[in-house]
Motif scaffolding. Structure first.
Motif, PDB file in Angstrom:
ATOM      1  N   ALA A   1      -0.052   4.100   7.269  1.00 10.20           N
ATOM      2  CA  ALA A   1       1.091   4.731   6.603  1.00 10.20           C
ATOM      3  C   ALA A   1       1.785   5.703   7.556  1.00 10.20           C
ATOM      4  O   ALA A   1       1.130   6.419   8.321  1.00 10.20           O
ATOM      5  CB  ALA A   1       0.626   5.460   5.347  1.00 10.20           C
ATOM      6  N   THR A   2       3.111   5.732   7.522  1.00 11.96           N
ATOM      7  CA  THR A   2       3.870   6.631   8.396  1.00 11.96           C
ATOM      8  C   THR A   2       3.881   8.038   7.781  1.00 11.96           C
ATOM      9  O   THR A   2       3.612   8.189   6.592  1.00 11.96           O
ATOM     10  CB  THR A   2       5.336   6.173   8.514  1.00 11.96           C
ATOM     11  OG1 THR A   2       5.941   6.280   7.213  1.00 11.96           O
ATOM     12  CG2 THR A   2       5.447   4.741   9.000  1.00 11.96           C
TER      13      THR A   2
ATOM     14  N   ARG B   1       4.123  11.637   3.130  1.00 11.23           N
ATOM     15  CA  ARG B   1       4.771  12.745   2.440  1.00 11.23           C
ATOM     16  C   ARG B   1       5.233  12.305   1.053  1.00 11.23           C
ATOM     17  O   ARG B   1       5.120  13.047   0.082  1.00 11.23           O
ATOM     18  CB  ARG B   1       5.958  13.261   3.272  1.00 11.23           C
ATOM     19  CG  ARG B   1       6.251  14.734   3.003  1.00 11.23           C
ATOM     20  CD  ARG B   1       7.261  15.308   3.990  1.00 11.23           C
ATOM     21  NE  ARG B   1       6.929  15.051   5.371  1.00 11.23           N
ATOM     22  CZ  ARG B   1       7.759  14.502   6.262  1.00 11.23           C
ATOM     23  NH1 ARG B   1       8.978  14.141   5.934  1.00 11.23           N
ATOM     24  NH2 ARG B   1       7.370  14.310   7.509  1.00 11.23           N
ATOM     25  N   ALA B   2       5.741  11.074   0.953  1.00  6.59           N
ATOM     26  CA  ALA B   2       6.223  10.577  -0.340  1.00  6.59           C
ATOM     27  C   ALA B   2       5.071  10.528  -1.346  1.00  6.59           C
ATOM     28  O   ALA B   2       5.224  10.936  -2.497  1.00  6.59           O
ATOM     29  CB  ALA B   2       6.837   9.187  -0.163  1.00  6.59           C
ATOM     30  N   ILE B   3       3.917  10.078  -0.909  1.00  6.01           N
ATOM     31  CA  ILE B   3       2.770   9.995  -1.823  1.00  6.01           C
ATOM     32  C   ILE B   3       2.328  11.393  -2.232  1.00  6.01           C
ATOM     33  O   ILE B   3       2.113  11.692  -3.410  1.00  6.01           O
ATOM     34  CB  ILE B   3       1.616   9.192  -1.175  1.00  6.01           C
ATOM     35  CG1 ILE B   3       2.029   7.723  -1.095  1.00  6.01           C
ATOM     36  CG2 ILE B   3       0.316   9.360  -1.959  1.00  6.01           C
ATOM     37  CD1 ILE B   3       0.998   6.771  -0.576  1.00  6.01           C
TER      38      ILE B   3
ATOM     39  N   GLY C   1       0.777  -1.239   0.000  1.00  2.08           N
ATOM     40  CA  GLY C   1       0.000   0.000   0.000  1.00  2.08           C
ATOM     41  C   GLY C   1       0.809   1.290   0.000  1.00  2.08           C
ATOM     42  O   GLY C   1       0.242   2.362  -0.111  1.00  2.08           O
ATOM     43  N   VAL C   2       2.127   1.189   0.144  1.00  4.92           N
ATOM     44  CA  VAL C   2       2.926   2.418   0.130  1.00  4.92           C
ATOM     45  C   VAL C   2       3.997   2.327  -0.950  1.00  4.92           C
ATOM     46  O   VAL C   2       4.239   1.267  -1.515  1.00  4.92           O
ATOM     47  CB  VAL C   2       3.570   2.709   1.514  1.00  4.92           C
ATOM     48  CG1 VAL C   2       2.501   2.969   2.556  1.00  4.92           C
ATOM     49  CG2 VAL C   2       4.476   1.586   1.938  1.00  4.92           C
ATOM     50  N   ILE C   3       4.623   3.487  -1.223  1.00  5.25           N
ATOM     51  CA  ILE C   3       5.601   3.533  -2.299  1.00  5.25           C
ATOM     52  C   ILE C   3       6.875   2.790  -1.916  1.00  5.25           C
ATOM     53  O   ILE C   3       7.471   3.064  -0.878  1.00  5.25           O
ATOM     54  CB  ILE C   3       5.926   5.005  -2.654  1.00  5.25           C
ATOM     55  CG1 ILE C   3       4.658   5.684  -3.201  1.00  5.25           C
ATOM     56  CG2 ILE C   3       7.073   5.085  -3.648  1.00  5.25           C
ATOM     57  CD1 ILE C   3       4.852   7.139  -3.594  1.00  5.25           C
TER      58      ILE C   3
ATOM     59  N   ILE D   1      -6.679  10.736   2.026  1.00  5.06           N
ATOM     60  CA  ILE D   1      -7.828  10.206   2.769  1.00  5.06           C
ATOM     61  C   ILE D   1      -7.457   8.790   3.205  1.00  5.06           C
ATOM     62  O   ILE D   1      -6.792   8.071   2.452  1.00  5.06           O
ATOM     63  CB  ILE D   1      -9.115  10.236   1.906  1.00  5.06           C
ATOM     64  CG1 ILE D   1     -10.313   9.619   2.640  1.00  5.06           C
ATOM     65  CG2 ILE D   1      -8.943   9.517   0.590  1.00  5.06           C
ATOM     66  CD1 ILE D   1     -11.649   9.803   1.912  1.00  5.06           C
ATOM     67  N   ALA D   2      -7.866   8.415   4.418  1.00  5.04           N
ATOM     68  CA  ALA D   2      -7.535   7.069   4.908  1.00  5.04           C
ATOM     69  C   ALA D   2      -8.330   6.043   4.106  1.00  5.04           C
ATOM     70  O   ALA D   2      -9.539   6.193   3.913  1.00  5.04           O
ATOM     71  CB  ALA D   2      -7.849   6.963   6.397  1.00  5.04           C
ATOM     72  N   GLU D   3      -7.630   5.003   3.685  1.00  2.00           N
ATOM     73  CA  GLU D   3      -8.242   3.996   2.823  1.00  2.00           C
ATOM     74  C   GLU D   3      -9.493   3.340   3.420  1.00  2.00           C
ATOM     75  O   GLU D   3     -10.476   3.162   2.698  1.00  2.00           O
ATOM     76  CB  GLU D   3      -7.191   2.934   2.513  1.00  2.00           C
ATOM     77  CG  GLU D   3      -7.228   2.484   1.082  1.00  2.00           C
ATOM     78  CD  GLU D   3      -5.991   1.710   0.681  1.00  2.00           C
ATOM     79  OE1 GLU D   3      -4.900   1.993   1.215  1.00  2.00           O
ATOM     80  OE2 GLU D   3      -6.139   0.832  -0.168  1.00  2.00           O
TER      81      GLU D   3
END
Ligand SMILES: Nc1ncnc2c1ncn2[C@@H]1O[C@H](COP(=O)(O)OP(=O)(O)OP(=O)(O)O)[C@@H](O)[C@H]1O
Ligand SMILES: [Mg+2]
Length: 346
Positions: free
Chosen positions: A115-116, A121-123, A76-78, A138-140
Motif C-alpha cells: 500500500a502507498t 492515510r486513506a485507511i 486490498g485498498v480503498i 499492521i502489514a497484512e
C-alpha cells in the motif's frame, strides 16, 4: 485485564479485505465477518446506504437502476472512499455496542504490504472518522503469519502466502519483520473472472460472478482430476447465441482448465519470492515449508499443485479465512511484545 476494561473497552482489530471484512474485539475474538459490500440508493446526488455486508452481497448483480451494490475495496485498498467509510462505520457500530460510558476504541487495521502512503492515510482517516481514538496499521503478511501461528520472531526464514479476493501476497519473514514481500493482483476475484470467461468462450454461456464463485467454492480445483473429469455440477446462465436462459453441466476438469492461469500466476509468485530470498533464509523455507492463508488457500488441491510446481512442502493454515484477523487481533492483545509491528504514525 481489569473488570472495568473487560466491560467497557472495546479496542478492535479489523481485517478490511477486498472480499470480506472481519472485526476482532479485544478479549472476545472475532465478532463479525461479513462481505465487504455496500448497497446504496442515489437521490439528488446523495448516496443513502441501504444495506451493508451479507444483505448487500445478495443484491450484487441484481439491483435495479436506482440502487447500486458495490465493493468499495479493490486489491486490498480503498477504491471508493465515501462508501468505504460508511462500511467501516457500520461494522464498527455493529461490533461495538456503545454506551455513554464506553470510551472511543483504539483500532488496528491491516494493510497490504504494497500500500502507498496515500492509501495508508486513506485507511487511517476512515477509521478515525468512524470513531476511533487511535488508528494503528499492521502489514497484512505479518498479521497472516502471526494468525497462522508461525514463529515470526525467531531468527529463521518463514514464508507466508495470503491468497485473498483481490491479491496474493507472498512474504518472507524473519525476526519479526518482512525480509521480502510481493503482491500480485491475482486472487479469488481473478479466479471467478476466469470461470466466467471460460464458460463464455467454451459454452457460449453467460453467468454472473456469484455463480462463478459458487462453482469455484463447490468443485473448484487447481489440478486436473486423476480420472480426467472429476465431479460436476449444474449451473444456469444465459445462452449467448439466442439470449435465453440455459442450464449446463460443468466438470472439475473444466474448472481446472479455467483456473490454470491464475493458479500458475500464484505458483510463479512463490518461485519469484524464493529466488529473491537470501540463501540462508531460503534454506530455512525449504526445511520448514510454506504456509497458505486467506480464502483462496481453500481452493481444492491448490496445496498439491503448489507442491508439485515448487517442490516445497505446503500447508494450509487452520481457519485460513480468519488468519489475518486473528493475527491483527493478537497484535492488539500482545501489543507490548509486538509494538514494533504496529504503526500509529505515518
Ligand atoms: N472453498 C473455497 N475455495 C476457493 N476459494 C474460496 C473458498 N472459500 C472462499 N474462497 C475465496 O476466498 C476469497 C476471499 O478470501 P479472503 O476473505 O481471504 O479475502 P480478502 O481478505 O477479503 O481479500 P484481500 O486480502 O485480497 O483484500 C473470495 O474470492 C472467495 O471466493
Ligand atoms: Mg485478506
Amino acid at each position: 485485564m481489569s473488570i472495568f476494561s473487560w466491560l467497557f473497552s472495546s479496542d478492535m482489530a479489523i481485517d478490511l479485505g477486498t472480499a470480506n471484512t472481519l472485526v476482532y474485539v479485544k478479549g472476545r475474538g472475532i465478532v463479525l465477518s461479513e462481505p465487504s459490500v455496500v448497497a446504496y440508493h442515489v437521490k439528488d446526488g446523495q448516496k443513502k446506504v441501504l444495506a451493508v455486508g451479507e444483505d448487500a452481497k445478495l443484491m450484487l448483480g441484481r439491483t435495479p437502476g436506482s440502487i447500486e451494490a458495490i465493493r468499495p475495496m479493490r486489491e486490498g485498498v480503498i477504491a471508493d472512499f465515501d462508501v468505504a467509510e460508511e462500511m467501516i462505520k457500520y461494522f464498527i457500530r455493529k461490533a461495538h455496542r456503545r454506551t455513554a460510558f464506553t470510551p472511543r476504541p483504539k483500532i488496528i487495521v491491516c494493510v497490504p504490504h504494497g500500500a502507498t502512503p496515500v492509501e495508508k492515510r486513506a485507511i487511517r482517516q476512515s477509521v478515525l472518522s468512524a470513531g476511533a481514538k487511535r488508528a494503528g496499521l499492521i502489514a497484512e503478511p505479518i498479521a497472516a503469519a502471526i494468525g497462522s501461528g508461525m514463529p515470526i520472531t525467531d531468527p529463521t526464514g518463514n514464508m507466508v502466502v495470503d491468497i485473498g479476493g483481490g491479491t496474493t501476497e507472498v512474504a518472507v519473514l524473519s525476526l519479526g519483520d518482512i525480509v521480502y514481500a510481493r503482491s500480485v493482483r491475482v486472487g479469488g476475484d481473478r479466479m471467478d473472472e476466469a470461470i466466467v470467461s471460460y464458460l463464455r468462450r467454451q459454452h457460449n454461456l453467460l453467468v454472473g460472478e456469484a455463480t462463478a464463485e459458487r462453482v469455484k467454492t463447490s468443485i473448484g480445483t487447481a489440478r486436473m482430476p486423476d480420472d480426467g473429469r472429476g465431479q460436476s455440477m449444474h449451473i444456469r446462465g444465459r445462452d449467448l447465441l439466442n439470449g435465453v436462459p440455459k442450464e449446463t453441466e460443468i466438470s472439475q476438469a473444466q474448472v481446472a482448465e479455467a483456473l490454470a492461469e491464475p493458479v500458475q500466476q500464484i505458483c510463479e509468485a512463490v518461485m519469484t519470492a524464493l529466488e529473491a530470498t537470501p540463501p540462508d533464509l531460503a534454506a530455512d523455507i525449504v526445511d520448514r515449508g510454506v504456509m497458505l492463508t486467506g480464502g483462496g488457500a481453500l481452493l481444492g488441491q491448490l496445496d498439491l499443485a503448489l507442491r508439485e510446481q515448487t517442490g516445497l512442502a505446503i500447508s494450509v493454515a487452520d481457519e485460513s479465512l480468519n488468519c489475518v484477523a486473528i493475527g491483527t487481533g493478537k497484535a492488539l492483545e500482545y501489543e507490548k511484545q509486538l509494538r514494533h509491528v504496529i504503526d500509529y504514525e505515518s
